[in-house]
Design an enzyme around this catalytic site. Structure first.
Site, PDB file in Angstrom:
ATOM      1  N   ASP A  98       3.543   6.636  -2.876  1.00 31.44           N
ATOM      2  CA  ASP A  98       2.511   6.810  -1.859  1.00 31.44           C
ATOM      3  C   ASP A  98       1.530   5.642  -1.907  1.00 31.44           C
ATOM      4  O   ASP A  98       1.138   5.190  -2.990  1.00 31.44           O
ATOM      5  CB  ASP A  98       1.773   8.130  -2.149  1.00 31.44           C
ATOM      6  CG  ASP A  98       0.678   8.432  -1.139  1.00 31.44           C
ATOM      7  OD1 ASP A  98       1.014   8.787  -0.003  1.00 31.44           O
ATOM      8  OD2 ASP A  98      -0.518   8.307  -1.496  1.00 31.44           O
ATOM      9  N   GLU A 134       5.856   3.381   0.116  1.00 33.88           N
ATOM     10  CA  GLU A 134       5.233   3.573   1.424  1.00 33.88           C
ATOM     11  C   GLU A 134       4.354   2.369   1.749  1.00 33.88           C
ATOM     12  O   GLU A 134       3.252   2.229   1.222  1.00 33.88           O
ATOM     13  CB  GLU A 134       4.377   4.847   1.458  1.00 33.88           C
ATOM     14  CG  GLU A 134       3.896   5.163   2.869  1.00 33.88           C
ATOM     15  CD  GLU A 134       2.435   5.544   2.988  1.00 33.88           C
ATOM     16  OE1 GLU A 134       2.012   5.871   4.097  1.00 33.88           O
ATOM     17  OE2 GLU A 134       1.690   5.500   1.976  1.00 33.88           O
TER      18      GLU A 134
HETATM   19  C1  AAO Z   1      -8.665  13.110   3.394  1.00 27.86           C
HETATM   20  C2  AAO Z   1      -9.584  13.216   4.607  1.00 27.86           C
HETATM   21  C3  AAO Z   1     -10.523  12.019   4.663  1.00 27.86           C
HETATM   22  C4  AAO Z   1     -11.277  11.888   3.347  1.00 27.86           C
HETATM   23  C5  AAO Z   1     -10.272  11.784   2.206  1.00 27.86           C
HETATM   24  C6  AAO Z   1     -10.933  11.653   0.827  1.00 27.86           C
HETATM   25  O1  AAO Z   1      -8.788  13.277   5.781  1.00 27.86           O
HETATM   26  O2  AAO Z   1     -11.419  12.218   5.728  1.00 27.86           O
HETATM   27  O3  AAO Z   1     -12.097  10.734   3.371  1.00 27.86           O
HETATM   28  O4  AAO Z   1      -9.459  12.943   2.216  1.00 27.86           O
HETATM   29  O5  AAO Z   1     -11.363  12.869   0.337  1.00 27.86           O
HETATM   30  C7  AAO Z   1      -3.536  12.005   3.469  1.00 27.86           C
HETATM   31  C8  AAO Z   1      -4.251  12.121   4.803  1.00 27.86           C
HETATM   32  C9  AAO Z   1      -5.688  11.677   4.702  1.00 27.86           C
HETATM   33  C10 AAO Z   1      -6.391  12.406   3.573  1.00 27.86           C
HETATM   34  C11 AAO Z   1      -5.633  12.045   2.304  1.00 27.86           C
HETATM   35  C12 AAO Z   1      -6.238  12.655   1.041  1.00 27.86           C
HETATM   36  O6  AAO Z   1      -3.577  11.326   5.763  1.00 27.86           O
HETATM   37  O7  AAO Z   1      -6.358  11.990   5.939  1.00 27.86           O
HETATM   38  O8  AAO Z   1      -7.756  12.010   3.503  1.00 27.86           O
HETATM   39  O9  AAO Z   1      -4.292  12.555   2.414  1.00 27.86           O
HETATM   40  O10 AAO Z   1      -6.320  14.017   1.173  1.00 27.86           O
HETATM   41  C13 AAO Z   1      -3.154   4.226   5.392  1.00 27.86           C
HETATM   42  C14 AAO Z   1      -2.413   3.959   4.097  1.00 27.86           C
HETATM   43  C15 AAO Z   1      -1.242   4.875   3.889  1.00 27.86           C
HETATM   44  C16 AAO Z   1      -1.623   6.345   4.091  1.00 27.86           C
HETATM   45  C17 AAO Z   1      -2.214   6.467   5.490  1.00 27.86           C
HETATM   46  C18 AAO Z   1      -2.640   7.893   5.804  1.00 27.86           C
HETATM   47  O11 AAO Z   1      -1.984   2.605   4.067  1.00 27.86           O
HETATM   48  O12 AAO Z   1      -0.789   4.690   2.581  1.00 27.86           O
HETATM   49  O13 AAO Z   1      -3.375   5.616   5.592  1.00 27.86           O
HETATM   50  N1  AAO Z   1      -0.497   7.254   3.886  1.00 27.86           N
HETATM   51  C19 AAO Z   1      -0.341   7.972   2.595  1.00 27.86           C
HETATM   52  C20 AAO Z   1       0.146   9.398   2.786  1.00 27.86           C
HETATM   53  C21 AAO Z   1      -0.920  10.236   3.414  1.00 27.86           C
HETATM   54  C22 AAO Z   1      -2.096  10.346   2.442  1.00 27.86           C
HETATM   55  C23 AAO Z   1      -2.323   9.120   1.654  1.00 27.86           C
HETATM   56  C24 AAO Z   1      -1.531   8.000   1.754  1.00 27.86           C
HETATM   57  C25 AAO Z   1      -3.350   9.176   0.614  1.00 27.86           C
HETATM   58  O14 AAO Z   1       1.337   9.400   3.491  1.00 27.86           O
HETATM   59  O15 AAO Z   1      -0.476  11.514   3.771  1.00 27.86           O
HETATM   60  O16 AAO Z   1      -3.307  10.632   3.197  1.00 27.86           O
HETATM   61  O17 AAO Z   1      -2.694   9.701  -0.549  1.00 27.86           O
HETATM   62  C26 AAO Z   1      -3.253   0.947   9.497  1.00 27.86           C
HETATM   63  C27 AAO Z   1      -2.673   0.440   8.207  1.00 27.86           C
HETATM   64  C28 AAO Z   1      -2.098   1.536   7.370  1.00 27.86           C
HETATM   65  C29 AAO Z   1      -3.090   2.664   7.206  1.00 27.86           C
HETATM   66  C30 AAO Z   1      -3.520   3.137   8.608  1.00 27.86           C
HETATM   67  C31 AAO Z   1      -4.490   4.305   8.549  1.00 27.86           C
HETATM   68  O18 AAO Z   1      -2.190   1.388  10.352  1.00 27.86           O
HETATM   69  O19 AAO Z   1      -1.648  -0.475   8.480  1.00 27.86           O
HETATM   70  O20 AAO Z   1      -1.756   1.008   6.099  1.00 27.86           O
HETATM   71  O21 AAO Z   1      -2.439   3.737   6.501  1.00 27.86           O
HETATM   72  O22 AAO Z   1      -4.119   2.037   9.273  1.00 27.86           O
HETATM   73  O23 AAO Z   1      -5.667   3.917   7.948  1.00 27.86           O
HETATM   74  C32 AAO Z   1      -1.626   0.821  14.486  1.00 27.86           C
HETATM   75  C33 AAO Z   1      -1.255  -0.256  13.493  1.00 27.86           C
HETATM   76  C34 AAO Z   1      -1.035   0.347  12.108  1.00 27.86           C
HETATM   77  C35 AAO Z   1      -2.298   0.992  11.709  1.00 27.86           C
HETATM   78  C36 AAO Z   1      -2.477   2.113  12.679  1.00 27.86           C
HETATM   79  C37 AAO Z   1      -3.645   2.990  12.384  1.00 27.86           C
HETATM   80  O24 AAO Z   1      -0.494   1.621  14.768  1.00 27.86           O
HETATM   81  O25 AAO Z   1      -0.077  -0.878  13.923  1.00 27.86           O
HETATM   82  O26 AAO Z   1      -0.682  -0.635  11.184  1.00 27.86           O
HETATM   83  O27 AAO Z   1      -2.670   1.602  13.994  1.00 27.86           O
HETATM   84  O28 AAO Z   1      -4.829   2.228  12.483  1.00 27.86           O
END
Ligand code: AAO
Length: 484
Positions: free
Chosen positions: A193, A230
């Site tokens: 992750d 990931e």
């Molecule tokens: C939760 C709450 C938050 C709080 C946090 C801390 O929702 O409000 O602040 O707790 O207490 C999951 C949920 C999160 C959650 C977290 C912990 O999704 O909402 O937060 O559990 O409970 C990035 C990372 C990627 C991650 C993804 C969600 O790079 O690794 O965000 N995925 C994994 C898991 C996921 C998990 C976590 C990681 C954490 O699969 O389930 O989170 O363990 C860009 C970047 C990406 C980035 C995204 C989102 O993407 O490239 O790397 O992903 O932004 O920030 C276009 C672009 C694309 C871009 C996208 C979105 O499509 O082409 O590149 O827009 O902007």
């Protein structure tokens, strides 16, 4: 780290998102093994923070509070028994490993196993971790950082989750101990992750400390765990997927985005004739492929218009293409029904997960979608197993959205995404015979419950898919000969 070590004759893994260990064990024995699935990705097995403030959302499992094996999915004994039973059924287990961070602060402070944290001091006594085990100075990743600043993406917190310093020998040790315990229990590999948020060199050091797979569970001597990291890389960011594919496999997010475009009607099917690296995707052996995952099916993580179970006909088309096509290691999503993107799995008012029920037609109830039990999907897993290592041959298209191809001399598939009928005599590459289409039906005794296809001695057959058909796909293979 790029070999999933599937049992012979098995392929494709399914993410049984939020399933309980006992239910997964039963599913391996009663369904996944017999149907030829390669493996299961399980939800994180280590203890997480309980978050009632959001009514036990699915994402609480991405907030580790310790590496003890106790979650809503089950305890350590149930975990061990699941791995044993699945391996015995020829189905491998892959663990979603959350090693980038520990839980953020939530005004709630107990874990699924009863552990607590000392948030003011970055203290996680059940590991134990303390202040020195995290990156300093404390900072939080902002959206802009992805375009400029790899050091911030890797050393700051991902949405406020306490950011472990994997450069520390002690931290590497705790993470490797956790992963090795799972390997010794018989798991075949890991999803890493948030790999993008860790330094490749640190990950490489951790991978180097991992044990070989457990030979008592049927793995060959010297087998390394399958690792798929990931990393969301759709272009335009400073961190590139190739930095990670140099170490192990990577989740290829472009794959589902492109196929969702094609099967969602925004790009023509004929262009799929060179689908693979020519589309900007990683080499075959580096690539974990999928249409949707637990994030993007609900608008988290990589954005874009991704097909899910909610657009069933288009989704099944995209999944059938994924399973029929040799590129990559495919992963299927198996969901529970949701409208609220935060909602956790079906649960009772104590927060206990409710097991899926199994209907007489193989589908699930109690709020579980179980895409992997949809006939066209599980029968395409069998198609993939029959196709084996063959490549794509005898590609045909109508210059639009009707395509067909063979896999060696074993299997044939056709798709119709046009608004008019596909009605053609096509080369199927199969021996002469009468075959049962595995999409519209199945072989039952010596007949077929769906369309039948008669292949002549020249390998050709009349193929018909009308736009009004329930599915846009027709697939036959040497195992679906209906008069055997
Ligand atoms: C939760 C709450 C938050 C709080 C946090 C801390 O929702 O409000 O602040 O707790 O207490 C999951 C949920 C999160 C959650 C977290 C912990 O999704 O909402 O937060 O559990 O409970 C990035 C990372 C990627 C991650 C993804 C969600 O790079 O690794 O965000 N995925 C994994 C898991 C996921 C998990 C976590 C990681 C954490 O699969 O389930 O989170 O363990 C860009 C970047 C990406 C980035 C995204 C989102 O993407 O490239 O790397 O992903 O932004 O920030 C276009 C672009 C694309 C871009 C996208 C979105 O499509 O082409 O590149 O827009 O902007």
């Amino acid at each position: 780290y790029k070999n999933p070590y599937y049992a012979p004759g098995h392929s494709a893994m399914v993410h049984l998102f939020e399933w309980k260990w006992d239910d997964i064990a039963a599913e391996c024995e009663r369904f996944l093994g017999p149907k030829g699935f390669g493996g299961v990705q399980i939800s994180p097995p280590n203890e997480n923070l309980v978050i009632w403030a959001h009514n036990r959302p699915w994402w609480e499992r991405y907030q580790p509070i310790s590496y003890n094996l106790v979650t809503r999915s089950g305890n350590e004994e149930q975990f061990a028994s699941m791995v044993r039973r699945c391996n015995n059924a020829g189905v491998r287990i892959y663990v979603d490993a959350i090693i980038n961070h520990m839980t953020g602060t939530w005004g709630e402070n107990h874990g699924t196993g009863g552990s607590t944290a000392d948030f003011n001091n970055w203290g996680y006594p059940s590991v134990p971790y303390g202040r020195n085990d995290f990156n300093w100075p404390q900072c939080v990743i902002s959206g802009n950082d992805y375009g400029c600043c790899p050091d911030r993406v890797r050393n700051c917190e991902l949405s406020g989750l306490k950011d472990l310093n994997q450069g520390s020998d002690y931290v590497r040790g705790r993470i490797a101990d956790y992963m090795n315990k799972l390997i010794d229990y018989g798991v075949a590999g890991f999803r890493i992750d948030a790999a993008k948020h860790m330094w490749p060199g640190d990950l490489n050091a951790i991978y180097g400390r991992l044990h070989n797979l457990n030979t008592a569970h049927g793995f060959p001597h010297g087998a390394r765990p399958y690792i798929y990291q990931e990393v969301i890389d759709l272009g335009g960011e400073v961190i590139r997927k190739e930095e990670y594919s140099a170490l192990a496999a990577v989740t290829e997010f472009r794959y589902g985005l492109e196929l969702s475009g094609v099967f969602g009607g925004n790009n023509q099917m004929r262009w799929l004739s060179n689908f693979g690296p020519a589309w900007g995707m990683l080499p075959h052996e580096d690539s974990l492929t999928f249409i949707d995952n637990h994030d993007n099916q609900r608008g988290h993580g990589a954005g874009g218009r991704i097909l899910t179970y909610k657009q069933a006909k288009e989704y099944k088309g995209a999944i059938a293409f994924m399973l029929a096509h040799p590129y990559g290691q495919p992963q299927l999503m198996s969901s529970y029904d949701f409208w609220d993107t935060e909602a956790g799995p079906p649960m009772d008012h104590h927060g206990n997960i409710i097991s899926p029920s199994i209907n007489s037609d193989n589908t699930c109830g109690n709020g579980w979608i179980c895409e992997h039990r949809w006939r066209p999907i599980y029968q395409m897993v069998a198609f993939r197993n029959v196709a084996g290592n063959t490549g794509v041959n005898d590609w045909w298209d109508n210059q639009s959205n009707q395509i067909a191809f063979c896999r060696g001399g074993n299997a044939f598939i056709a798709f119709n995404g046009d608004s008019w009928a596909l009605n053609e005599s096509l080369q199927t590459c199969l021996p002469a015979g009468t075959y049962c289409d595995v999409i519209s039906g199945e072989k039952s005794h010596h007949s077929c419950t769906g369309k039948t296809v008669t292949v002549g001695h020249d390998g050709r057959a009349h193929i018909s898919i009308s736009p009004g058909d329930f599915d846009m796909v027709l697939a036959i293979h040497v195992g679906s000969e209906s008069r055997l």
